[in-house]
Design an enzyme around this catalytic site. Sequence first.
Site, PDB file in Angstrom:
ATOM      1  N   GLY A  75       0.769  -1.066  -0.122  1.00 36.08           N
ATOM      2  CA  GLY A  75       0.092  -0.051  -0.017  1.00 36.08           C
ATOM      3  C   GLY A  75       0.864   1.083   0.064  1.00 36.08           C
ATOM      4  N   CYS A 102       5.312  -6.214   1.667  1.00 36.94           N
ATOM      5  CA  CYS A 102       5.591  -4.794   1.409  1.00 36.94           C
ATOM      6  C   CYS A 102       5.061  -4.074   2.824  1.00 36.94           C
ATOM      7  CB  CYS A 102       5.399  -3.999   0.279  1.00 36.94           C
ATOM      8  SG  CYS A 102       6.107  -2.500   0.045  1.00 36.94           S
ATOM      9  N   TYR A 103       4.189  -3.275   2.416  1.00 39.74           N
ATOM     10  CA  TYR A 103       3.391  -2.517   3.755  1.00 39.74           C
ATOM     11  C   TYR A 103       2.692  -3.478   4.681  1.00 39.74           C
ATOM     12  CZ  TYR A 103      -0.145   0.467   5.930  1.00 39.74           C
ATOM     13  OH  TYR A 103      -0.831   0.952   6.826  1.00 39.74           O
ATOM     14  N   HIS A 189       8.158  -7.514  -3.972  1.00 36.15           N
ATOM     15  CA  HIS A 189       6.661  -7.686  -4.527  1.00 36.15           C
ATOM     16  C   HIS A 189       6.850  -9.159  -5.358  1.00 36.15           C
ATOM     17  CE1 HIS A 189       4.539  -4.221  -3.620  1.00 36.15           C
ATOM     18  NE2 HIS A 189       5.597  -3.413  -3.513  1.00 36.15           N
ATOM     19  N   GLU A 191       4.364 -10.780  -6.433  1.00 34.08           N
ATOM     20  CA  GLU A 191       3.403 -10.880  -7.505  1.00 34.08           C
ATOM     21  C   GLU A 191       3.666 -10.019  -9.057  1.00 34.08           C
ATOM     22  OE1 GLU A 191       3.471  -8.863  -5.029  1.00 34.08           O
ATOM     23  OE2 GLU A 191       2.395  -6.870  -4.989  1.00 34.08           O
ATOM     24  N   ASP A 248     -16.401  -8.506 -22.684  1.00 37.45           N
ATOM     25  CA  ASP A 248     -16.844  -8.301 -21.342  1.00 37.45           C
ATOM     26  C   ASP A 248     -18.642  -8.221 -21.248  1.00 37.45           C
ATOM     27  OD1 ASP A 248     -14.290  -7.732 -20.927  1.00 37.45           O
ATOM     28  OD2 ASP A 248     -14.618  -5.231 -20.822  1.00 37.45           O
ATOM     29  N   LYS A 391      -8.801  -8.899 -17.456  1.00 35.06           N
ATOM     30  CA  LYS A 391      -9.459  -9.329 -18.709  1.00 35.06           C
ATOM     31  C   LYS A 391      -9.182 -10.674 -19.085  1.00 35.06           C
ATOM     32  CE  LYS A 391     -11.001  -7.382 -22.714  1.00 35.06           C
ATOM     33  NZ  LYS A 391     -12.269  -6.114 -22.722  1.00 35.06           N
TER      34      LYS A 391
END
Length: 535
Positions: A75, A102-103, A189, A191, A248, A391
């Site tokens: 964050g 992280c945060y 990170h 991710e 979508d 997506k």
Amino acid sequence: MSHASATQTPPQDRPPFQPPRGAEVIPILDFGSQYAQLIARRVREAGAFGILVAPDIEPGALQAMEPRGIILSGGPSSVGAHGAPRCHPDLFSLGVPMLGICYGMQLGCQMMGGRVEAAEAREYGRAKLRIRDARDLLHGIPADTSVWMSHGDQVHDLDETFEVLASTSTCPYAVVRHRERPFYGVQFHPEVTHTPHGVDVLRNFLYEICLCRGTWRMSDFLEAACDRVREQVGTTGRIICGLSGGVDSSVVAALLAKAIGERVTCIFVDNGLLRKNERELVEVTFRDHFDVDLRVVDASAQFLSDLAGITDPQEKRRRIGHRFVDVFREAAREVGPEARFLAQGTLYPDVIESGQGHAGRSANIKLHHNVGGLPEDLGFELVEPLRDLFKDEVRKLGEVLGLPDQIVWRHPFPGPGLAVRVIGEVNPHRLDLLRECDEILLEEIIAHNLYRSTDQVFAVLLPIRSVGVMGDGRSYDSVVAIRAVETQDFMTADWARIPYDVLAGISSRIINEVRGVGRVVYDISSKPPATIEWE
Ligand code: XMP
């Protein structure tokens, strides 16, 4: 693209989350990181059901999800700053494995007695991680590996209740483990793709620490999403779904058809600005394969009369937007008063773009323009079953729902349609000319297997004519531009390196087969500074 500009249900008013039956749920407390949803997606890719939740979620609500593990996201705040988001302290004593990123790491360490301070220098970019203990979280990861850092603060002074598993040259506590509680923290990170073994770290958390089995599939998401829709609309409510033919809205329509069958009415507005055969594709798909109540409103005459003589791009968009709302409102009114719900194909990136992340704190990073979004005063309650997905996950869901490849893998098509690709005046003749060119272009792109490796390909009719020779005579015909781009998120894009031979084939077919077009040019501009559409 979905219509992010319409109203969105605030997170707190959304129906309570129902995990898919039997899913291994990994709630991710969203402290506002721009990567929070990416963590959820990586967890889902690894086979567990990652889902974002508010950072201040009550322990009882969290336990009701029967989580296998909990992740605390990164964050933008400083842990010590006034008003910085925090989680409930009791989460650390639930006995459920936790991973702070992280945060999230800094917060966990601080709440369990550590000190967090500004690092000597803000660290952003790649760093070299030295692993000391490769037992569980870092199992199988090379002793020296590269990780992606993005932080201003870092943990200092951890007492002996924490063990250090890895460090970098500037960050002694890069990966830590609590000795008594199942809490792990990583300062980097895992991710993002810039951390090459990041996915392995997350998988280790899921499989070595949370003891997941990897049972989650997109079909589970579908079941859960259908349950959620049924719960939201009750046993009598009817949903209106604006269908554009894009992936979508098509996935939303197919999902609703599965969830509530004939209580969904799809409205497809033919604005006269569609590609060739677009309306037929939607009709065949939804009438024949999904058996939904599809209402096709042919409003092309109104749209084209609104556009007559208009060349200014903003004015074109404004008129199309207004007409769309009027036509849609009228079509919705005809469905009847029990239609209180409006479905939208809002995706997670749209939620971020409009600054409405779960925690309500995600920085508003992207600007989105979506003409054709519906205004708030239509008085519907929104149903947004895709708002947790990216997506490519929506495409997977489309495949699970059995939508044809032609729809699942469709390139985006703008709401104002060919009006942004017929530069200058939009009239039936010029639209037809463009449709012919566009059809040839797509045929060639598909025939050369380039449709899936490009992200958007289209033709643009320019408002100029150029001289040529046709047989013995001189010609003076229109110019068509070809645009093909590669992009991750449509915010930046590069022009696609279509092979010359393919371009040659496209050009000669267009000039030979489309009467009135005498020259074809290829657009080699990247975005920025150029946009994808020409307008
Ligand atoms: P630009 O031209 O801004 O486009 O680089 C970025 C992406 O957005 C699409 N686009 C639209 N999509 N309504 C939409 O639904 C619109 O008004 C609109 N204008 C642009 C464009 O096709 C590209 O994918």
